[in-house]
Structures are given as structure tokens and as C-alpha cells.
Design an enzyme around this catalytic site. Structure first.
Site, short mmCIF file in Angstrom:
data_model
loop_
_atom_site.label_atom_id
_atom_site.label_comp_id
_atom_site.label_asym_id
_atom_site.label_seq_id
_atom_site.Cartn_x
_atom_site.Cartn_y
_atom_site.Cartn_z
N HIS A 1 30.69 -23.28 -12.66
CA HIS A 1 30.18 -22.06 -12.95
C HIS A 1 28.49 -22.65 -13.17
O HIS A 1 28.21 -22.83 -14.22
CB HIS A 1 30.36 -21.22 -13.89
CG HIS A 1 29.69 -19.88 -14.10
ND1 HIS A 1 30.08 -18.66 -13.62
CD2 HIS A 1 28.87 -19.76 -14.65
CE1 HIS A 1 29.25 -17.67 -14.01
NE2 HIS A 1 28.32 -18.55 -14.84
N CYS B 1 22.80 -14.80 -18.49
CA CYS B 1 23.65 -14.58 -19.84
C CYS B 1 22.59 -13.74 -20.73
O CYS B 1 21.53 -14.19 -20.96
CB CYS B 1 23.86 -15.72 -20.53
SG CYS B 1 24.64 -15.49 -22.22
N ASN C 1 22.62 -17.17 -11.01
CA ASN C 1 23.53 -17.89 -10.77
C ASN C 1 23.27 -18.93 -9.53
O ASN C 1 22.22 -18.45 -8.75
CB ASN C 1 24.92 -17.14 -10.34
CG ASN C 1 25.55 -16.52 -11.55
OD1 ASN C 1 26.45 -17.14 -12.40
ND2 ASN C 1 25.04 -15.46 -11.95
N ARG D 1 29.63 -9.07 -12.28
CA ARG D 1 29.74 -9.23 -13.48
C ARG D 1 28.49 -10.14 -14.15
O ARG D 1 27.62 -9.34 -14.52
CB ARG D 1 30.95 -10.02 -13.69
CG ARG D 1 31.59 -9.75 -15.30
CD ARG D 1 30.78 -10.92 -16.30
NE ARG D 1 31.10 -12.21 -15.68
CZ ARG D 1 30.43 -13.27 -16.14
NH1 ARG D 1 29.33 -13.24 -17.11
NH2 ARG D 1 30.83 -14.48 -15.96
N ASP D 2 28.39 -11.26 -13.78
CA ASP D 2 27.17 -11.96 -14.13
C ASP D 2 25.64 -11.73 -13.76
O ASP D 2 24.90 -11.74 -14.29
CB ASP D 2 27.52 -13.63 -13.77
CG ASP D 2 26.79 -14.47 -14.71
OD1 ASP D 2 25.75 -14.30 -15.44
OD2 ASP D 2 27.15 -15.71 -14.88
N HIS E 1 24.15 -22.43 -13.20
CA HIS E 1 23.05 -21.45 -12.97
C HIS E 1 21.92 -22.10 -12.60
O HIS E 1 21.98 -23.58 -12.85
CB HIS E 1 22.58 -21.06 -14.45
CG HIS E 1 23.61 -19.62 -14.76
ND1 HIS E 1 23.14 -18.32 -14.48
CD2 HIS E 1 24.73 -19.51 -15.11
CE1 HIS E 1 24.19 -17.72 -14.91
NE2 HIS E 1 25.25 -18.41 -15.18
ZN ZN Z 1 26.75 -17.37 -15.80
#
Ligand code: ZN
Length: 303
Positions: free
Chosen positions: A208, A241, A250, A16-17, A210
Site C-alpha cells: 500500500h 491519511c 495513493n 476509503r483512503d 503513497h
Molecule cells: Zn493509505
């Protein structure tokens, strides 16, 4: 989400990310194969797709097909990101185990990310929470820009407290605290997570993070020292993002896992298998990925 199952719990967000920023189309079968390899390595919770506008995030337009193709072994939780009620309906129809939605603590970032002011987002999350409850599915919330925002700068923890307070009215109990642009430092992570756990002792918090400035793992450790045991991460350290300028990747799943294992903490995850997968993703993308373990030449994995 159950934080008690393992000492350290990791949600892998590679698909996803990690994939959402990729401009080159990743075939559905490749996405499925990568996710299945991630879960075969012992990752028990994944964010497998985003049910969002295909116009805004074209890479996620095959979300239904990805979920349908996954190998759902026992103990695996498949989550997907949704940005609104329509996305939540799609994700539930596709058969995800849990929904993940997102709201920014920064009003400006929220407008850029989901096109709504904070009050509107909070109300819509309430509607998503009702829908999730009807389907007997958990809804977890990712709070973006908890530590800092490209537009609004360093974020005071009080802003996060206010957003959480308004969301707990809907029975939401799990929050991922996101350093969306990777500007947090370990002290800030420690202070924020300590304050939030004290303020909301019944809620579950994860991080979460980065890795913009090389402080990703230091920030993970600072969170762990403050009592956080759940972390999002992506294989090879990919990701970012689409609505944040120069968004960094990430924290890296195999690097984070290796760090905790070296510290003697249980993760139940097969690091060499993830390293192998990171190298395959690097070959697929055709560029060097940020992960460290995948480049280490002299590390012995022997027990
Ligand atoms: Zn993220």
C-alpha cells in the site's frame, strides 16, 4: 484475499483512503456510483468505506449506506476498514465480505492514528480476529509506516517483524505493507519485502504505497521484482491519511494498471474506463488530480 487469481491483483481504495481526506461532503449516491464504476472496470477487490468514528473522519459517516447501495457482482470482494471492535461489528452487520484493520509499526504514529499503544492495538486486533472468525469473514491487517514515519523516521524491518509475529498468533495471514507517508525508495521496498517473505513464507504480503516523491510506481515495480503481486491503489492517485501531516496521495490505479499491462502482465482491468472515471472525479473535486494517464493526450488504447 486470493493472490493466485490474477497475475497482478489490485485493491482499489478510492472510496476509503481516497475520500477520507476530502473536507467537502461527497453524497452517498456519488460514492456508490464511483465504486460501481470502479468495479465495472474489472477491479475485483475494493475497500469501499471505513467504519470509524464519524467525529474523527466525517466523510465516512455514511459507511452503512454506501455498502448497502453497492452492486455486488460475482467475484467482487467488498472490504472495509475498521479501527476497533465497534467498527468491526458495524462493518459485519453492514454485510462486508472482508475486514481490514490497521496498526502502525511506529508506536508514535499508532497513538496518533488509533489512540492506542501497540500492545493495546495488538490485543484489540485479536478480538476483531475472533469476531471475524465467528462471522466466517477474513481479517486482513494493514501495517502503517513500515518503511518510514513522520515522527520516528526510517523504520528498520525488525519492527515490522515483531508486530507480524504478535499478530500471527491470532491466525492473521494477509498483511498490507504501507508506506503511509511515501518516503520509501525502491531499494528499501525490495529489501523489506524480500526479508519479510523469507521470514514468513506462509503469509501473504501486498503493498500500500503513497506517492509523495514521485517514486510510487518505481516502488511498485521494486515490490513486484521481489515477488509481491498485490497492490492497493486509488483512481486519479487521490488519498491520504487524516492523521499524518501532509499525507500524499495513493499510487494511481489506472497508472499502475497501465504499467503492468504494457509490461505484458494480466490485470483484467479496463484502463480507459478508469481514466474516464478519474476525469469525472477530478471534475467533482474541482482540482487537478495527480494521475498521469488521465492527462495523457497521445496514448492509444487500441490493442
Ligand atoms: Zn493509505
Amino acid at each position: 484475499m486470493n493472490f493466485a487469481d490474477a497475475v497482478i491483483s489490485i485493491t482499489d481504495v478510492t472510496a476509503r483512503d481516497g475520500f477520507q481526506m476530502e473536507r467537502t461532503w461527497i453524497p452517498t449516491e456519488t460514492k456508490i456510483e464511483i465504486i460501481n464504476q470502479v468495479t465495472a472496470a474489472g477491479i475485483n477487490r475494493i475497500e469501499a468505506a471505513a467504519f470509524v468514528s464519524p467525529k474523527k473522519v466525517p466523510q465516512m459517516r455514511d459507511a452503512e449506506a454506501v455498502i448497502a447501495g453497492l452492486f455486488r457482482r460475482d467475484g467482487l470482494t467488498v472490504a472495509a476498514l475498521v479501527a476497533n471492535l465497534k467498527g468491526a461489528e458495524r462493518a459485519l452487520a453492514a454485510g462486508v465480505d472482508e475486514l481490514q484493520t490497521v496498526i502502525s509499526v511506529s508506536e508514535t504514529h499508532n497513538l496518533k492514528n488509533v489512540d492506542r499503544d501497540l500492545d493495546t492495538s495488538i490485543k484489540e486486533i485479536g478480538e476483531i480476529a475472533s469476531l471475524a472468525r465467528e462471522h466466517d469473514r477474513a481479517l486482513n491487517v494493514s501495517l502503517s509506516t513500515v518503511f518510514g514515519c513522520t515522527y520516528e523516521g526510517t523504520m528498520p524491518v525488525e519492527k515490522t517483524v515483531r508486530v507480524i509475529e504478535s499478530l500471527t498468533n491470532y491466525g492473521i495471514s494477509t498483511f498490507m505493507l504501507s508506506d503511509t507517508i511515501g518516503m520509501a525508495n525502491p531499494r528499501q521496498i525490495y529489501d523489506h519485502t524480500t526479508k519479510l517473505q523469507k521470514e514468513f513464507p506462509r503469509l501473504l504480503f501486498g503493498l500500500h504505497l503513497h506517492n509523495a516523491l514521485g517514486m510510487g510506481l518505481a516502488n511498485v515495480l521494486a515490490g513486484y521484482e521481489a515477488g509481491i503481486v498485490h497492490f492497493d491503489a486509488a483512481v486519479g492517485g487521490i488519498g491520504g491519511c487524516p492523521f499524518t501531516p501532509d499525507a500524499p496521495g495513493n499510487v494511481c490505479t489506472e497508472d499502475l494498471t497501465f504499467m503492468f499491462q504494457e509490461m505484458g502482465l494480466n490485470t483484467g482491468i479496463d484502463v480507459p474506463r478508469l481514466v474516464n472515471l478519474a476525469q469525472k472525479i477530478e471534475a467533482l473535486f474541482g482540482r487537478t488530480l495527480p494521475g498521469y494517464m488521465m492527462k495523457a493526450k497521445n496514448v492509444s488504447f487500441c490493442d
